[in-house]
Design an enzyme around this catalytic site. Structure first.
Site, PDB file in Angstrom:
ATOM      1  N   LYS A 128       0.805  -1.226   0.000  1.00  0.00           N
ATOM      2  CA  LYS A 128       0.000   0.000   0.000  1.00  0.00           C
ATOM      3  C   LYS A 128       0.836   1.273   0.000  1.00  0.00           C
ATOM      4  O   LYS A 128       0.599   2.189  -0.793  1.00  0.00           O
ATOM      5  CB  LYS A 128      -0.928   0.016   1.232  1.00  0.00           C
ATOM      6  CG  LYS A 128      -1.944  -1.090   1.308  1.00  0.00           C
ATOM      7  CD  LYS A 128      -2.839  -0.934   2.517  1.00  0.00           C
ATOM      8  CE  LYS A 128      -2.125  -1.111   3.844  1.00  0.00           C
ATOM      9  NZ  LYS A 128      -1.586  -2.471   4.046  1.00  0.00           N
ATOM     10  N   ASN A 151      -2.514   6.559   5.851  1.00  0.00           N
ATOM     11  CA  ASN A 151      -1.495   5.930   6.687  1.00  0.00           C
ATOM     12  C   ASN A 151      -0.126   6.573   6.526  1.00  0.00           C
ATOM     13  O   ASN A 151       0.781   6.306   7.307  1.00  0.00           O
ATOM     14  CB  ASN A 151      -1.385   4.435   6.358  1.00  0.00           C
ATOM     15  CG  ASN A 151      -2.401   3.622   7.118  1.00  0.00           C
ATOM     16  OD1 ASN A 151      -3.123   4.129   7.971  1.00  0.00           O
ATOM     17  ND2 ASN A 151      -2.468   2.338   6.828  1.00  0.00           N
ATOM     18  N   HIS A 197      -4.247  -9.624  10.249  1.00  0.00           N
ATOM     19  CA  HIS A 197      -5.116  -8.949  11.219  1.00  0.00           C
ATOM     20  C   HIS A 197      -6.363  -9.767  11.596  1.00  0.00           C
ATOM     21  O   HIS A 197      -7.422  -9.193  11.896  1.00  0.00           O
ATOM     22  CB  HIS A 197      -5.561  -7.585  10.686  1.00  0.00           C
ATOM     23  CG  HIS A 197      -4.429  -6.650  10.377  1.00  0.00           C
ATOM     24  ND1 HIS A 197      -3.503  -6.260  11.330  1.00  0.00           N
ATOM     25  CD2 HIS A 197      -4.042  -6.051   9.212  1.00  0.00           C
ATOM     26  CE1 HIS A 197      -2.622  -5.447  10.775  1.00  0.00           C
ATOM     27  NE2 HIS A 197      -2.911  -5.315   9.493  1.00  0.00           N
TER      28      HIS A 197
END
Length: 457
Positions: A128, A151, A197
């Site tokens: 990303k 982010n 996650h």
């Protein structure tokens, strides 16, 4: 932004988490006249006091370290809850919001929904940050003012207030979880999906569902750029409500952004760049280059600027980053590899390496690392997940356990032979020994440099 969206007079907003994101959200709603309460569960973190004082002066109410029973009353009567990206669905504040019917929206959802300029949103299990950075560089090389946010770079609600022509936003699965139907980027990019996650989302299916929110609310004219080589991503792309555009490094690919005769090409066959000219040529680097090219060229960049950005792009820190060499052994820092998919990709780029792996597992079965044995001379297991790393390679690859980074570097060097790579690619989060993957990478770099210089003797 409409006048209605600007005016929050008489309404109340609860912001959970006071870091860069929470501060930007709080300041935005204070400027709109809202009554803002900010809750911080760990008020001792660096930089917190300054942010706290700034918001108090602006009129916010600050609540520190609430007990679990207090969350319900904090949520009661508020018009909007804005959780910071790390707040999981199982958190008491999220449970209280659901029970009380309070609207929950993340900062990404709010900013993208209100943006007056096109938004390019990038997500995926890995890649990303690299792709977001590349897209912004390609657009800027064309002469557009492109803001990298989310982010990386700006907090997205701060970036929204700047004079950008295009916002390029890196979006995590955590942030996507708190999006609504207003999250409709002009261009969405879905790079890959692999198990990660699970502890936060509850299951891989929920993680995948949250990732797919990157395109779920797009309109017919919006675009999804997707990885045709990833079967999960390719299947999801069939459900996209808008236009789709694929990228692939499969040599047999016949459509989309792809590779032909050693060149990256557009769907109509125009050359973007010769692979031989690129500074980064690993398979995942080529996939990232194609994804970024597709998004940038669909957002106003020209092919000359895309070509120039690719040729000048340097690998980001903590991502397969060369650190040094000693007696024919190279040391590589890939601390950003916080899940097995990233580690598998990294190890695949080397013929023979000693892998340093472990940390805090995120609820993932680490036995999927075992097939890497064919590329490994040895493994050094670290952190809380060291027993799981040992079990994954039991009987397949020699393994040692290190209780600190200094020993990990030394053990790996002892196991290696000239021509090998010592690779820190942990497949786990860093929060057992370190505050971040960056701190873990910096620790590795320091220990490698000390080892090479002989200062650790």
């Amino acid at each position: 932004m409409s006048a209605e969206a600007r005016d929050w007079s008489g309404k109340s907003v609860l912001v959970v988490g006071l870091r860069m994101t929470g501060s930007a959200v709080a300041r935005s709603f204070l400027s709109r006249g809202a009554q803002v309460t900010v809750v911080e569960e760990r008020p001792s973190s660096p930089g917190y006091a300054e942010l706290r004082n700034e918001l108090l002066a602006a009129g916010a109410r600050i609540v520190e370290s609430p007990e679990e029973r207090e969350w319900s009353s904090l949520v009661a009567g508020v018009d909007l809850l804005v959780p910071s990206p790390g707040v999981p669905p199982s958190h008491p504040v999220m449970i209280a919001a659901v029970k009380q019917g309070v609207t929950v929206r993340g900062d990404i959802d709010l900013a993208v929904g209100e943006s007056l300029v096109p938004v390019v949103a990038v997500t995926g299990t890995n890649g990303k940050t690299t792709v977001t950075t590349l897209i912004a560089a390609m657009l800027e090389a064309t002469g557009l003012r492109a803001g990298a946010a989310g982010n990386i770079g700006w907090a997205v609600m701060d970036a929204q207030q700047r004079a950008f022509d295009v916002l390029v936003v890196e979006v995590s699965s955590f942030q996507l979880h708190s999006t609504t139907e207003t999250f409709s980027p002009s261009v969405s990019v879905l790079l890959n999906i692999a198990e990660d996650h699970t502890d936060w989302h509850g299951s891989f299916a929920r993680y995948t569902d949250d990732k797919s929110r990157i395109f779920r609310s797009q309109g017919p004219a919006d675009l999804l750029v997707f990885n045709a080589d990833d079967p999960i991503v390719a299947a999801l792309a069939l459900e996209a409500p808008g236009r789709t555009l694929s990228f692939s490094i499969d040599p047999d690919a016949q459509s989309g952004y792809r590779i032909r005769n050693g060149e990256l090409i557009t769907p109509d066959g125009a050359r973007i760049a010769r692979i031989a000219d690129l500074p980064l040529k690993a398979p995942h680097d080529l996939a990232n280059a194609l994804a970024a090219s597709a998004a940038a060229l669909s957002s106003g960049a020209n092919i000359e600027s895309v070509h120039a950005a690719l040729l000048s792009f340097a690998r980001l820190h903590h991502r397969a980053e060369p650190i040094g060499e000693n007696q024919g052994v190279a040391f590589i820092n890939d601390s950003k590899a916080t899940n097995p998919h990233a580690t598998i990709t990294a190890v695949g780029g080397y013929a023979s390496c000693v892998l340093i792996a472990g940390g805090r597992n995120k609820g993932i079965d680490l036995s999927i690392l075992r097939p890497l044995s064919k590329n490994l001379r040895g493994v050094v297991a670290i952190g809380e997940a060291a027993p799981e790393i040992e079990a994954a390679f039991d009987g397949a690859t020699p393994t040692r356990v290190a209780t600190n980074m200094k020993d990990a570097v030394r053990f790996a060097a002892e196991m290696s032979k000239p021509g090998d790579v010592v690779l820190l690619s942990p497949a786990c989060a860093s929060f057992d020994w370190y505050k971040s993957y960056e701190e873990r990478g910096e620790s590795f770099v320091a220990e490698v440099e000390a080892f090479i210089s002989g200062a650790d003797q």
